[in-house]
Scaffold this motif. Structure first.
Motif: not given
Length: 185
Positions: A36-64
């Protein structure tokens, strides 16, 4: 974490097991954040997307479905989330938020604490020099440097995340270091 271990964690998450999420989080936090940091080049944005990633992963686990390389799968999801984030927030991301060489945005302070500002001038000069130095790198080299330095990842982890041979990752890193040394000399 192996593909099999990841699949088991995803099955457990699908049943609501938060401990499985913790295991995946601990195994892949550095990887996802570095991507995320390599794509967004912004620490806070990378932290936001990283947090959202794990929430999304948990919520969509049944589709894996458990087929293929799980690291490539999660890396693709993280990259797509970054693209979505950029599209959604592109108007808010301004030149004032330009990151430093580590991808962090911070105010420049007077590190020397001097009244005449010489410490401030040095800090500004160092930051500008490093920003210019990073511009001599191509995108792959920047990505590998960010993942290695900012993300603290190994060449093997970077190789798996980017889907390229470990030797190629090492070569990109070494080429980037050579270019940076030449520029800073």
């Amino acid at each position: 974490m192996t593909d099999e271990q990841f699949s088991l964690c995803m099955q457990r998450m699908a049943k609501g097991d938060r401990e499985a999420l913790r295991e995946v989080y601990e195994a892949y936090l550095k990887l996802i954040y570095a991507l995320c940091l390599s794509r967004l080049k912004h620490k806070e944005s990378a932290e936001d997307v990283t947090s959202e990633f794990f929430i999304r992963l948990y919520n969509s686990a049944a589709t894996y479905d458990g087929r293929g390389n799980h690291k490539a799968w999660i890396s693709t999801i993280a990259r797509n989330m970054c693209i979505d984030y950029i599209r959604k927030n592109s108007r808010e991301m301004t030149i004032l938020d330009a990151p430093d060489e580590d991808g962090n945005v911070r105010e420049i302070e007077d590190p020397g604490g001097t009244e005449n500002g010489s410490g401030f001038e040095t800090a500004v000069d160092n930051r500008l020099t490093l920003e210019k130095a990073m511009k001599v790198l191509n995108e792959k080299e920047k990505q590998v440097i960010n993942m290695k330095v900012a993300g603290g990842m190994t060449f093997k982890e970077i190789s798996e995340a980017l889907g390229m041979p470990q030797g190629t990752v090492s070569w990109h890193y070494n080429e980037a270091i050579k270019k940076l040394r030449r520029f800073l000399s």
